[in-house]
Design an enzyme around this catalytic site. Structure first.
Site, PDB file in Angstrom:
ATOM      1  N   CYS A 275      -4.376   0.935 -43.023  1.00  0.00           N
ATOM      2  CA  CYS A 275      -3.213   0.970 -42.114  1.00  0.00           C
ATOM      3  C   CYS A 275      -2.810  -0.410 -41.590  1.00  0.00           C
ATOM      4  O   CYS A 275      -1.611  -0.727 -41.609  1.00  0.00           O
ATOM      5  CB  CYS A 275      -3.445   1.929 -40.962  1.00  0.00           C
ATOM      6  SG  CYS A 275      -4.891   2.960 -41.089  1.00  0.00           S
ATOM      7  N   GLN A 322      -9.250   5.827 -51.364  1.00  0.00           N
ATOM      8  CA  GLN A 322      -8.349   6.691 -50.599  1.00  0.00           C
ATOM      9  C   GLN A 322      -7.003   6.787 -51.301  1.00  0.00           C
ATOM     10  O   GLN A 322      -6.473   5.779 -51.748  1.00  0.00           O
ATOM     11  CB  GLN A 322      -8.124   6.121 -49.198  1.00  0.00           C
ATOM     12  CG  GLN A 322      -9.372   6.144 -48.341  1.00  0.00           C
ATOM     13  CD  GLN A 322      -9.092   5.611 -46.944  1.00  0.00           C
ATOM     14  OE1 GLN A 322      -8.211   4.787 -46.751  1.00  0.00           O
ATOM     15  NE2 GLN A 322      -9.859   6.083 -45.977  1.00  0.00           N
ATOM     16  N   LYS A 409      -3.355  15.688 -34.576  1.00  0.00           N
ATOM     17  CA  LYS A 409      -3.406  15.729 -36.037  1.00  0.00           C
ATOM     18  C   LYS A 409      -3.538  17.145 -36.563  1.00  0.00           C
ATOM     19  O   LYS A 409      -3.926  18.061 -35.822  1.00  0.00           O
ATOM     20  CB  LYS A 409      -4.540  14.852 -36.558  1.00  0.00           C
ATOM     21  CG  LYS A 409      -5.879  15.174 -35.942  1.00  0.00           C
ATOM     22  CD  LYS A 409      -6.959  14.206 -36.427  1.00  0.00           C
ATOM     23  CE  LYS A 409      -8.276  14.571 -35.787  1.00  0.00           C
ATOM     24  NZ  LYS A 409      -9.454  14.170 -36.501  1.00  0.00           N
TER      25      LYS A 409
END
Ligand SMILES: [Zn+2]
Ligand SMILES: [Zn+2]
Length: 580
Positions: A275, A322, A409
């Site tokens: 990120c 990922q 989330k």
């Protein structure tokens, strides 16, 4: 686990301790809680080894003792009484010290003449409530007192316990099947990945076959993502320390960060997540509201320094791939973006026949100080997530206090073919990183507007997902995913030419075929194809050469005959439809 089952399991831990003391009167008891599949008790046998034989004896006396365990009684005692009762048992004395330090009452529970220091939570009438066939002792392991390796090593005796004999048998059958499907075993048999002592544990090396599987999975995700407007980005695997100081990861990942010091003494780190790098791609230029959202996707490895004792197979690794993505959007766009990711997740997991359950991980309203952002923003965001879950008619539940500090989330749980549930994909709203990196867009009024980020990996970690998938499918990959899709097996020399022709036809249209022209017998080649769990094989003999056709045989025993000219399209149609 229901409270009743929890009580039953914990009661059995007492019973185990009582039976253990019968056989080993000098043993020192420590702690015995209920766990997911039953119970355990940690006991210091002072050097005595508990063999399989003794385990059986203890189990036998547990069942015998159970008859006399008619009722639990308890009483509160003073610290002094407790100390004199457990004199000589340094573990219990330590527990008594802890309890009294916390100012909690010290209670003793007694049943069938056996007394233990305990906080309670038992069956009231064990002999009536526990079916002696619904539990058994399972295994012995070592465990440090209080999980600390500086402390003495104790013997942990595990037991299995369920509501009924039938549930116990079902659980044992599931464990047996799970062993057969263990991804470490299948990964080796199917030649998908390997480990090298020279490279190090926790660093899986993917073989040509394993690489095909990963590539197919990732390509599928990318197909789904590109329909929703995602764009590919690429970042380096290292960064200056300053990036993670700004993001907060330098502190948050302190122990797990692989650090690098350059020859000039500059500090870098291997990325533990993507990120922060991605924020810098977004921030390369000012964005108008018309450019929003920006959706960046990248399949890439991150690195986390786990303790070597915790590494195992593909589920705990140091190098994690990922299939990561970040959506940079306005708060007003969050609902639509979550909805898009939800579509991708349900298509992807549905393809493999996983049942999904969704946890809406929300904030704890009484502890607002733990979270970033105002109560209004949180409630608005959570309402959106709830609406999305409802619009998808999902099997969902809400969990207060499970949110990250930076946003709520959606956590997806997949149930596999053995009935085990695995946490898989998550979609996270993040109000923190945009704040830390000062990310914004220019809105309709020409003002700077703070944006939000959405983190949305579909497989999460390819390593962990592969482990789940291999075990879910028992290694029987669907045609589209199988590293080798069809084996061509000529019966003898005379059939090689036509078999070669069949092979060329398939590989010519991009089907992954293997061609076994060795001198091995046909039976052996077929057995090998089945052992490799290939979706299809084609045996070429006189009949096929003469008729210019093929018989496509599936690993489940089904077969169909067709013209050679039809074969390629027939297989391609199934690959395209991702038939399970
Ligand atoms: Zn107890
Ligand atoms: Zn992220």
């Amino acid at each position: 686990m229901s409270e009743q089952l929890q009580h039953k399991r914990h009661t059995l831990a007492h019973l185990l301790a009582a039976a253990g003391l019968q056989k080993y009167p000098e043993a020192k008891l420590t702690l015995g809680p209920a766990i997911d599949s039953g119970f355990y008790y940690d006991i210091d046998f002072e050097g005595d080894v508990v063999s399989d034989e003794s385990l059986k004896e203890i189990q036998k006396s547990m069942k015998k003792l159970l008859n006399s365990w008619t009722e639990f009684t308890h009483k509160e005692v003073s610290k002094e009484e407790a100390i004199s009762l457990f004199a000589g048992n340094q573990y219990k004395l330590e527990l008594i010290e802890d309890i009294s330090e916390k100012g909690e009452p010290i209670t003793l529970y007694t049943c069938g003449g056996f007394t233990d220091l305990c906080r309670g939570g038992h069956c009231e009438h064990p002999n009536k409530e526990i079916d002696p066939d619904s539990f058994k002792l399972d295994k012995v392991a070592g465990a440090y007192w209080r999980g600390d390796e500086k402390n003495p090593m104790l013997t942990r005796i595990y037991g299995l316990a369920f509501e009924s004999k039938e549930e116990l048998s079902a659980y044992e059958a599931q464990i047996e099947e799970a062993k057969k499907r263990d991804h470490r075993k299948l990964g080796k048999e199917l030649d998908l990945f390997t480990f090298s002592e020279l490279v190090g544990s926790g660093l899986p090396l993917w073989t040509p076959k394993g690489a095909i599987m990963r590539h197919e999975l990732d390509t599928f995700i990318w197909q789904l993502r590109s329909k929703h407007g995602y764009q590919r980005v690429t970042i380096p695997h290292i960064t200056k320390k300053e990036l993670y100081q700004t993001s907060g990861h330098w502190d948050k990942f302190a122990d797990e960060l692989f650090r690098i010091t350059t020859r000039e003494g500059k500090e870098y780190a291997l990325k533990p997540m993507n990120c922060p790098h991605h924020t810098q791609i977004f921030d390369r230029t000012p964005h108008s509201y018309r450019d929003m959202p920006q959706r960046y996707a990248e399949t890439t490895m991150v690195y986390r320094d786990e303790q070597s004792g915790e590494l195992g197979g593909l589920t705990r690794v140091l190098s994690i791939t990922q299939d990561d993505a970040h959506v940079f959007c306005r708060m007003s766009q969050v609902m639509e973006e979550f909805d898009r990711v939800w579509d991708i997740i349900s298509t992807f997991y549905g393809t493999f026949g996983f049942d999904l359950r969704v946890r809406l991980s929300f904030h704890e309203p009484t502890q607002m100080e733990k979270y970033l952002g105002t109560k209004e923003v949180w409630e608005k965001a959570e309402n959106m997530l709830r609406q999305i879950a409802q619009s998808h008619q999902a099997d969902y539940f809400e969990a207060q206090g499970e949110a990250a500090m930076y946003g709520p989330k959606l956590d997806f749980m997949a149930k596999d073919s053995l009935g085990r549930e695995h946490q898989v994909a998550t979609i996270q709203l993040d109000m923190n990183l945009p704040e830390r990196f000062d990310l914004s867009c220019i809105n309709e009024k020409g003002q700077k507007e703070r944006i939000v980020m959405i983190h949305c990996a579909i497989m999460g970690s390819i390593e962990r997902f592969s482990a789940v998938l291999i075990e879910h499918l028992g290694g029987n990959f669907p045609l589209w995913l199988s590293p080798v899709q069809v084996a061509i097996i000529p019966v003898s020399e005379a059939h090689i030419e036509y078999a070669q022709n069949v092979y060329n036809t398939l590989t010519g249209v991009g089907i992954r075929a293997s061609f076994d022209a060795s001198n091995e017998s046909m039976g052996k080649k077929i057995r090998q194809a089945k052992k490799d769990r290939l979706p299809y094989f084609i045996v070429i003999g006189d009949k096929e050469v003469e008729a210019k056709n093929v018989t496509l045989e599936a690993r489940d025993g089904a077969s169909e005959q067709m013209e050679l000219s039809q074969l390629g399209n027939h297989l391609l149609a199934m690959i395209d439809a991702k038939v399970l």
